[in-house]
Design an enzyme around this catalytic site. Structure first.
Site, short mmCIF file in Angstrom:
data_model
loop_
_atom_site.label_atom_id
_atom_site.label_comp_id
_atom_site.label_asym_id
_atom_site.label_seq_id
_atom_site.Cartn_x
_atom_site.Cartn_y
_atom_site.Cartn_z
CE LYS A 1 -4.24 -1.62 0.12
NZ LYS A 1 -5.30 -1.25 -0.84
CG ASP B 1 -3.98 -0.81 -4.07
OD1 ASP B 1 -4.35 0.13 -4.80
OD2 ASP B 1 -4.77 -1.54 -3.44
CD GLU C 1 -4.74 -3.19 -6.88
OE1 GLU C 1 -5.83 -3.23 -6.27
OE2 GLU C 1 -3.87 -4.08 -6.75
CG ASP D 1 -9.47 -2.38 -6.89
OD1 ASP D 1 -10.61 -2.83 -7.10
OD2 ASP D 1 -8.99 -2.31 -5.75
CE LYS E 1 -10.00 -5.25 -4.44
NZ LYS E 1 -9.75 -4.13 -3.53
#
Length: 321
Positions: A110, A138, A165, A188, A212
């Protein structure tokens, strides 16, 4: 059941609301609340984040009802490679986090956390590189295009990145960034939060699609979207409990092709879970459903005011399905 949707009374009779404590802050939370449904076909998980309004959260409930009331699709593989997930911790805490992902050869880190600097991100990513050969980051849409260009240069100064991401928030920004950097771009939020989840692909704004299960409405819906996408797919968790992770593993196992490790290793972020924690073997998780333990369900039960909040939320979302 009306129009294929289970009756609300039946759902509520099968509902368990839990609060899972987290090891570190993730997405700004330290406790993950969600509702579980003990259905005739298995366990379903409804875990739309608390800030999501019913029109967005309804897809998450559809996913839970699919798992609880409908047969599962056939799996094409019995193991799925996963990435380690490294929250926005200090570089010094990286070894502690990675220890929960034995054998992982890919890590998602992250970055772009509010209140932190690019130097913090670089230090964290480089600490991960010392132990894991393949690193992806991400940003959760946290950068402008110019910031993302700067970050891509800084984060690749000491090694390659598998991909960035959701570096920017919009499809237009992703497309502009993709033209300016050599690092592959993964989408995403531009897929799971969009009215048209295929727009980012048609706009040639991404090299990889992160899908997801819960936000897209379930395994069947995710597989339908995947069939229309001509770029590689990574199946990822929405900070799911072991129940939701099981559905993600099933979705990944049902894909005809799986080129990248999946983001389904987030169970290690919880202090405790409703079922025995899944432990990766050689960087992979076995494809099997999770069955919550009654003692864990009782110990992790949310306080009554929060249980009622989730019941009200289920009712509001059920009316929209």
């Amino acid at each position: 059941m009306t129009n294929g949707v289970p009756a609300l009374d039946d759902i509520l009779e099968r509902l368990h609301v839990v609060a899972l404590p987290m090891r570190v802050r993730f997405r700004g939370i330290t406790v993950r609340e969600l509702a579980l449904i003990d259905g005739p076909a298995g366990w379903g998980e409804f875990g739309a984040f608390v800030e999501y309004e019913p029109p967005e959260a309804a897809a998450w409930l559809s996913s839970a009802l699919e798992a609880a009331y409908r047969p599962a699709p056939a799996a094409l593989r019995d193991r799925v490679p996963i990435n380690a997930t490294v929250p926005a911790v200090s570089a010094e805490r990286v070894p502690e986090v990675l220890a929960r992902f034995p054998g992982a050869r890919t890590a998602k880190v992250k970055v772009a956390e509010p209140g932190q600097s690019l130097a913090d991100d670089v230090a964290r990513v480089n600490a991960v590189r010392e132990s894991v050969p393949v690193v992806r980051v991400d940003a959760n849409g946290g950068w402008s295009v110019d910031d993302a260009v700067e970050a891509a240069a800084a984060l690749t100064a000491d090694g390659e990145l598998e991909y960035l991401e959701q570096p920017c928030a919009t499809v237009e920004e992703l497309a502009a960034l993709r033209a300016r950097v050599d690092v592959p771009i993964a989408a995403d939020e531009s897929i799971r939060k969009a009215e048209d989840p295929l727009r980012v692909v048609r706009a040639h704004a991404a090299d990889i699609a992160v899908l997801k299960v819960a936000p897209l409405g379930g395994v069947a819906r995710m597989l339908d979207i995947a069939a229309q996408i001509d770029i590689p797919i990574v199946v990822s968790s929405a900070l799911d409990s072991s129940v939701g992770i099981g559905r993600g593993l099933l979705a990944a196992a049902a894909l005809p092709e799986l080129r990248h490790a999946c983001g389904l290793g987030t169970g290690g972020l919880f202090v405790d879970d409703v079922a025995e924690p899944r432990v990766p073997v050689d960087g992979c998780l076995a494809v099997e459903p999770a069955v919550p333990d009654p003692a864990r369900l009782a110990a992790l039960a949310a306080p009554e005011p929060r249980r009622q909040w989730w019941i009200d939320r289920v009712c509001a979302c059920h009316a929209l399905i």
